[in-house]
Design a protein around this motif. Sequence first.
Motif, PDB file in Angstrom:
ATOM      1  N   LEU A   1      -7.314   3.658   4.499  1.00  0.00           N
ATOM      2  CA  LEU A   1      -6.047   4.384   4.456  1.00  0.00           C
ATOM      3  C   LEU A   1      -6.244   5.853   4.804  1.00  0.00           C
ATOM      4  CD1 LEU A   1      -4.227   2.903   1.337  1.00  0.00           C
ATOM      5  CD2 LEU A   1      -4.089   2.214   3.723  1.00  0.00           C
TER       6      LEU A   1
ATOM      7  N   VAL B   1     -10.536  -0.046   0.895  1.00  0.00           N
ATOM      8  CA  VAL B   1      -9.112   0.094   1.205  1.00  0.00           C
ATOM      9  C   VAL B   1      -8.716   1.570   1.260  1.00  0.00           C
ATOM     10  CG1 VAL B   1      -6.772  -0.367   0.378  1.00  0.00           C
ATOM     11  CG2 VAL B   1      -8.497  -2.164   0.267  1.00  0.00           C
ATOM     12  N   VAL B   2      -9.167   2.332   0.252  1.00  0.00           N
ATOM     13  CA  VAL B   2      -8.846   3.770   0.213  1.00  0.00           C
ATOM     14  C   VAL B   2      -9.412   4.471   1.437  1.00  0.00           C
ATOM     15  CG1 VAL B   2      -9.286   5.935  -1.017  1.00  0.00           C
ATOM     16  CG2 VAL B   2      -8.614   3.896  -2.284  1.00  0.00           C
TER      17      VAL B   2
ATOM     18  N   SER C   1      -4.757  -4.220   5.509  1.00  0.00           N
ATOM     19  CA  SER C   1      -6.177  -4.158   5.142  1.00  0.00           C
ATOM     20  C   SER C   1      -6.461  -5.047   3.933  1.00  0.00           C
ATOM     21  CB  SER C   1      -6.599  -2.711   4.850  1.00  0.00           C
ATOM     22  OG  SER C   1      -5.959  -2.225   3.690  1.00  0.00           O
TER      23      SER C   1
ATOM     24  N   VAL D   1       1.136   4.370   6.348  1.00  0.00           N
ATOM     25  CA  VAL D   1       0.010   4.155   5.433  1.00  0.00           C
ATOM     26  C   VAL D   1       0.257   2.906   4.578  1.00  0.00           C
ATOM     27  CG1 VAL D   1      -1.201   5.095   3.433  1.00  0.00           C
ATOM     28  CG2 VAL D   1      -0.738   6.552   5.388  1.00  0.00           C
ATOM     29  N   THR D   2       1.487   2.702   4.142  1.00  0.00           N
ATOM     30  CA  THR D   2       1.813   1.524   3.323  1.00  0.00           C
ATOM     31  C   THR D   2       1.581   0.234   4.108  1.00  0.00           C
ATOM     32  OG1 THR D   2       3.491   2.810   2.134  1.00  0.00           O
ATOM     33  CG2 THR D   2       3.611   0.421   1.926  1.00  0.00           C
TER      34      THR D   2
ATOM     35  N   PHE E   1      -2.035  -0.388   4.411  1.00  0.00           N
ATOM     36  CA  PHE E   1      -2.569  -0.804   3.114  1.00  0.00           C
ATOM     37  C   PHE E   1      -2.467  -2.319   2.958  1.00  0.00           C
ATOM     38  CE2 PHE E   1      -1.410  -1.985  -1.277  1.00  0.00           C
ATOM     39  CZ  PHE E   1      -2.612  -1.690  -1.913  1.00  0.00           C
TER      40      PHE E   1
END
Length: 783
Positions: A625, A621-622, A486, A479-480, A483
């Motif tokens: 993710l 972004v959220v 993106s 996920v990082t 992040f």
Amino acid sequence: MTLKDLEIGESASILSVGGEGALRQHFLDMGLIPEAEVTMVKLAPMGDPIQLKIHGYELTIRIADAEKIEVSRIDTLTQEKVIRRNKRQIPHPGLGEGGKYHVKADEHPLKDGEKLTFALAGNQNSGKTTFFNRLTGANQHVGNFPGVTVDRKDGVIKGRGDTLVTDLPGIYSMSPYSSEEIVTREFILHEKPKGIINIVDASNIERNLYLTLQLMELDVPMVIALNMMDEVRENGGSILINEMESMLGVPVVPISAAKNEGINEIIEHALHVAKYQERPGRLDFCSADGERGAVHRCIHSILHLIEDHAEKAGIPARFAATKLAEKDALVLEKLNLDSNEKEILAHMILQMEKERGLDCAAAVADMRFHFIQKLCDVTVVKPKESKEHARSRKIDKILTGKYTAIPAFAGIMGIVFWLTFNVIGAFLSDLLDMGITWLTGLTDAALRAMDVNSAVHSLVIDGIFTGVGSVLSFLPIIVTLFFFLSMLEDSGYMARVAFVMDKLLRKIGLSGRSIVPMLIGFGCTVPGVMASRTLSSERDRKMTILLTPFMSCSAKLPIYAFFTAAFFPKQGALVMVLLYFIGIAVGILVALLLKGSVFKGEPVPFVMELPNYRLPGAKNVVQLLWEKAKDFLQRAFTVIFIATIAIWFLQTFDLHFKIVKDSQNSILAFAAGIIAPVFNPLGFGDWRISTALITGFMAKESVVSTLSVLIPSKESLLGLLTPLTAAALLVFCLLYTPCVAAVASIKRELGGKWAVAVVIGQCAIAWLAAFMIHGIGVVFGFS
């Protein structure tokens, strides 16, 4: 002189555009037409490509293409006209009302309950997908890079179950230059939506209106959504909406999709024109006066010649006539003209070219841009330089500077990997691992307290918790990484990377645009393969797809972390970075091999718009993710869960389905032992390693879950492998066949033969690379 000879900051007027075929047509559609004024902005750090400013926007092309465009220097650009509103303002028309050119409504509106279908069309990077999400509530990925939408997406307008909106790939014109332009054109022509919603970037209106005029020629009910009006207003500009609507004869609505302004009004107008089939009130953009009158006469003559053929083919007559005037081969083929009609058509075009003094493609492009200029002179107050553009210029002095661009790119990617693997991702991963360990211990104690059957206890703890849990702990790292990727795409930096890297990639036979699918491939191969659709050349698209799997996807991170923690605990970041660079290096070698054999020829021309830098949207972004985390969790609790149980079952029972005390006597050991000898020369010919590699074909994370089940302790792993064989195994995992989902996406894009070739080819390359690592290590005495 040619465009190449301009110095930075100099301006010129275009005299002629050389070249031929689809590329030349694309240049004309982008506004590189005779008499257009162009300014040289800068050169890429390696001297090629160049960045130009034309029609108020910035475009990049290669020096080889710039040499084909003849220009004449000018001292100053033509001054923008100052528009003053008439004392008597034109009122904004209501629903069903036109201006000077009244809309044409069908006598028989659509029946109640009939589904209203819409095509959502616009230029690349005009905010289509953001608008689509506002309309439908969908959560499509939005990015600040031309060509993010690579496939059509469908959705229903919120609260209107009788509607269907199709978000089409962003295009610059209706000429068949790239695959996404063909997708959009074929959809509108053959699936016949009830209406078109045309998204126009109001801050870049001249270039955007070029597509608008072509869409209007299709004679489909249409509304224009002037997007990003908030930016235009903030920078001192304005658009006289009522006057524009009057001149075009279609509803024009100012909106800001990002700020949710004007969405309800555009929906009302779209539903109305579709329901009552109110077609554009104007289809003719010719000027009958002066030298441009030749184009007017030619198009109208062709219109009379082909009207019956166009009706039979189901193609709007005006659109077909204009396309034939451009010598569009696809439209000519569909009209099925006889030899006499083709001869008459050729004479009409020849006569027009003689009178106009331009070839047919340039003459038609000039006709459209001339009308757009007249329209903008009357209705557009140009804003001063936007804050976004001024900020972009300052940032680009470093990020695309001659001496700073490459170090900046290396530094940015280095920081991304360092934060992912050593700081944020590693910290969150450790926290989650502690939580999973605590939950495993709690469950283990509960099962023992309940005196659960030993086989069931083993399944739950050794199978599910150990297998799935070992993969879940790497979710924060994945996920990082997504992040940061993106953030880079959302900001507009990816487009700069393509601009900077084009000359370098050309040496291995690719275009700078190929860098984006490959960078996306670092996150996941599947969207990386899909992103290759934005490449207009079939050759470049195939090469990019074949190379993307060599970019180490985030699903392999658990494998790297698993072996690095066991064998190279103090060199974790170095091992990770080396693996990524090995993947890139092998990809380059394969590209050079393909360039000299299967894919001979030159890469696709580099023609791309550079968007302004924008702050990444928090919601976007959220949302991205969450989508990636959800996708990972779904795989963890479906594919990996099933694989883990299957592995536990096969290594717990023998061929007579009796529980074994030693897993070497299990069904799994028997089956995996057959292929294990293949890996003996690489130093990891154990049946447990073979099993893990096989399950990795389903999902790369399964390699870790399988090994966690088969080799439950670190001591057992250290006894099975040495640092040298672990290094060879890491390289093999890096390079061998991508997962089933990636292979399926390659099959969908290129066909079954290419997918099989990728699987076999990458396995062979991985075996050779691991063999070399192991062999070199043995020679130099490493263990």
